[in-house]
Design a protein around this motif. Sequence first.
Motif, short mmCIF file in Angstrom:
data_model
loop_
_atom_site.label_atom_id
_atom_site.label_comp_id
_atom_site.label_asym_id
_atom_site.label_seq_id
_atom_site.Cartn_x
_atom_site.Cartn_y
_atom_site.Cartn_z
N VAL A 149 0.78 -1.24 0.00
CA VAL A 149 0.00 0.00 0.00
C VAL A 149 0.81 1.29 0.00
CG1 VAL A 149 -2.03 -1.03 1.07
CG2 VAL A 149 -0.19 -0.14 2.52
N SER A 150 2.12 1.23 0.27
CA SER A 150 2.91 2.46 0.27
C SER A 150 4.31 2.19 -0.26
CB SER A 150 2.98 3.06 1.68
OG SER A 150 3.99 2.45 2.46
N ARG A 169 -1.99 1.66 -4.03
CA ARG A 169 -2.43 2.39 -2.85
C ARG A 169 -3.93 2.24 -2.63
NH1 ARG A 169 0.08 8.01 -4.77
NH2 ARG A 169 -1.04 7.22 -6.61
N GLU A 301 5.01 8.98 4.54
CA GLU A 301 4.06 8.79 3.44
C GLU A 301 2.93 9.81 3.50
OE1 GLU A 301 4.14 6.73 0.84
OE2 GLU A 301 6.03 5.77 1.40
#
Length: 364
Positions: A149-150, A169, A301
Motif C-alpha cells: 500500500v505504500s 495504494r 508517506e
Amino acid sequence: MNKKNIFVAVTNDVSTDYRVHKVSNYLVDKGYSVTVYGRVLPNTIPVSRAYTILRKKHWFNHNFLFYAEFNIRLFFTLLFKKIDIVLANDLDTLPACFFASRIKKITLVYDSHELFSEGPELQGRKFVQSFWRKLEDYFLPKIKNSYTVSQSIVSFYHAKYKNNMGLVRNIPLKQDVLETEEVCFPTQRKTILYQGVLNPGRGLKPMIKALHLLENFDLIIIGYGKVEQTLKQFVAEEKMQHRVHFLGRISREKLFNYTKKATLGMVLEEPLGLSFTYALPNKLFDYIHAELPIIAGNLPEVVRIVKNYKVGVVVEDYTPKSIAKAVIELESNKQLLAQIKENQQKAKEILCWEKEQLKLAQFF
C-alpha cells in the motif's frame, strides 16, 4: 469459456474492508468469478455485493488460537474448492493460501495491507513479533506476485527480500456514495473527524486533550476497535463527554455522507513501529475526496501526500498543544482553507481508484 475462479482470503468480516471490496469489484469487472472468504463477528454488517461472500463463525477470535483455527479452516476450504487463483490479504492469511496454492499448483497473489510484522500491537512483544517476522522471512521471498500500500513498505521489503513488490495504494473511487442520505452531527460546533479502526496509536488521546484548547471544535469519531471502551473512559476522565461524539460503525456505502459534513479531518497516526511509520491511511484520501482540510502527523508517506498536493498542515509533534496550534492556525487562515479545497479538487482527479486499479493488471 468458463470464468476463472479467484478466491480472496481476509481475516476480517469483509463488510468494512474497502480495499478488498474494490479489488474484488475490479476482478469481477475483468470477468473473473470471485469468492471472498472472511469471518462472522458480533457486529458484522450484512452486505450485498457483486461477488460471493463466504463468512465463517470461529470458536476463537483472538490471539494465536484464532490465527491457527482460521488458517486450518481456510486451508481445507481451499483444498476442496475449484480455484484458479488465490489472493491472500495480509500475513495472517498467508500460511493457508501459500501451502494450498503449492499443493493445488494454482497462482498465489499476495496483498500486504501493512508492514504486518512491525505493527504497533507487536511492539514490546518479542516472541510474538519474532514469530510473524519468521513467517515473512519464509514466505515473502517465495512469492512472485505481490503488492502493498505504500512506497516505504515496498522499499523496506525489497531491501530485505529482493522481492520486487508492486505498489497499489488504497485510494477511493471518484464516485463513492452508494447510498445518499442527509445526515447531521450531534453538535453545533465545527468538527474534527476521525474515521477508521479504534486501535492504539491513532492520535485520538492527544486530540481529545487538545479540545481543552479548542473552544470552537468538537471531535467526531466514526469506527470501532479494541480501544473503544478505553477511549470512552478517557473522554470521561477528561470531562469531554459533551465534546467527543462516538458515532460507532457506519457502513462504507453510507460513510461519505458523514465525511463531507466535517470541518477538518485528522490523520494523526503515531510512529509506533515501522508499520505505522510507513503507513498511508486510506482516510487521508477519503478526506481529500470530501475536500476536508487535513491535520496530519509527521509520518513520511502522509507528509509526502499532504505537501505534494498541498491539502493540509503537518503538526510539529503529537502534543495536545501542537495539535491545537495547527488547528487554530488553519481555521483562522481563510485564504489557506480556500486554497486547500481548490487543491483537493485537483488532487482527487489524480488520486482515485479508477486510475490506481489499473496497476492490478500485472498481478492477475
